[in-house]
Motif scaffolding. Structure first.
Motif: not given
Length: 365
Positions: A242-243, A246, A249-250
């Protein structure tokens, strides 16, 4: 129409006749045979070597050319996994008239083709506590197995769908665009809530892939994800965390926002589609996310009864599950990690959650 006494290369002939251009194989041979039987011709001389060139000069038309059928489904020899899907896609788009509408993979597989249940399809993208609760409520012991196996089955189905659409296009049975749907913020101070804009584009595919490749390599350098994979191959590693998702995507969105060429192309399409009232992408209205999407713009109609359509869907479901089971354990890590009776039970439950019950009928568990 080919003009007489004018030199044409094979590629130019195909472009003039509206045929697909092939690099070789039976399809190209069939085209050349058809051309040479429809015209009297000669091969012009290469002035340097004094040998005949591969190009043609036609001197007389004997008859109209007839486009040969595409051999081997556009160069694909083993089509047993995609034949039912090609018919199914044609039948669904004939029945539901979904042409010229871009769909994300989730929308296409769950809402349009109705081959997977949306709730279970998106669950692998949820936060772990929500996924843990979902698995607990459905008697799945390993949340990790649910996430890994459901992601694998989705990829098997997605690959079959995309390959089927590609082959339909090569057989001149469909026209499609493969691109991305971009979501961007539309800030309006007078409104209490911001509006989300959406635009489909196939004009920045190369830039997207290049950007993702660079972002993947940067994350690999930073976190040492793999010493064997590079570029977008690393997505399978990134999507396990998940990290990492994130951060990935950023970074990919931030980089695209700085790419003036990409933003200009997207804004041009926004202006063309929303001619009267539109908001362009800029610092005040930034990109938020994007997802791969497909728009089928034309298709050769195939009218089937509802029972025939359901039979095709069931056959597709069986193909995906059987192939998914086999290829899941071709990964040595999975073969070693998921080796208990409870794991097999979790896999079967995952299949039951992902695929509609009526499509699993007759499947060997």
């Amino acid at each position: 129409m080919l003009k007489l006494n004018k030199e044409y290369t094979y590629k130019q002939i195909c472009e003039e006749l509206g045929w697909n251009v092939f690099t070789g194989g039976d399809s190209k041979k069939a085209q050349i045979k058809e051309i040479e039987s429809a015209y009297k011709f000669y091969h012009p001389e290469n002035k340097k070597t004094h040998k005949p060139k591969k190009s043609y000069i036609f001197t007389e038309m004997i008859r109209e050319t007839v486009q040969p059928s595409v051999k081997n489904n556009g160069g694909i020899r083993n089509t047993k996994n995609i034949d039912p899907m090609m018919d199914y896609i044609r039948a669904i788009f004939t029945r539901d008239k979904c042409l010229e509408q871009p769909f994300t993979m989730t929308e296409l597989l769950c809402d349009i083709l109705e081959l997977m249940n949306r709730e279970s399809y998106v669950m692998a993208y949820k936060d772990e506590p929500e996924m843990d609760d979902y698995c607990l409520n459905h008697y799945i012991q390993s949340t990790k197995l649910f996430k890994d196996y459901s992601s694998h089955l989705k990829k098997v189905l997605k690959d079959i769908v995309l390959k089927s659409i590609e082959v339909l296009s090569k057989k001149n049975l469909a026209e499609y665009e493969d691109g991305y749907i971009f979501y961007y913020q539309i800030s309006q101070p007078e409104e209490t809530k911001n509006i989300i804009g959406r635009i489909f584009s196939a004009q920045v595919n190369a830039e997207i892939k290049e950007n993702e490749t660079l972002r993947c390599n940067n994350l690999n350098d930073k976190y040492f994800l793999s010493n064997k994979m590079t570029g977008r191959q690393l997505l399978m590693m990134i999507y396990r965390s998940k990290e990492l998702i994130t951060e990935f995507d950023k970074e990919k969105i931030n980089t695209l926002m700085k790419d003036e060429n990409v933003i200009k192309k997207l804004n041009t399409e926004i202006e063309e589609i929303y001619t009267n009232v539109y908001y362009t992408i800029d610092e005040g209205n930034p990109l938020l996310s994007y997802y791969r999407a497909v728009s089928i713009n034309a298709i050769e109609n195939l009218t089937l009864s509802e029972s025939e359509i359901k039979s095709l869907a069931r056959k597709i479901c069986h193909i995906v599950i059987n192939k998914g089971r086999k290829t899941f354990f071709q990964n040595k890590n999975n073969q070693k990690y998921y080796d208990t009776f409870e794991d097999v039970q979790d896999m079967v439950v995952t299949e039951h959650l992902l695929f509609p019950e009526e499509l699993r009928e007759g499947l060997v568990n």
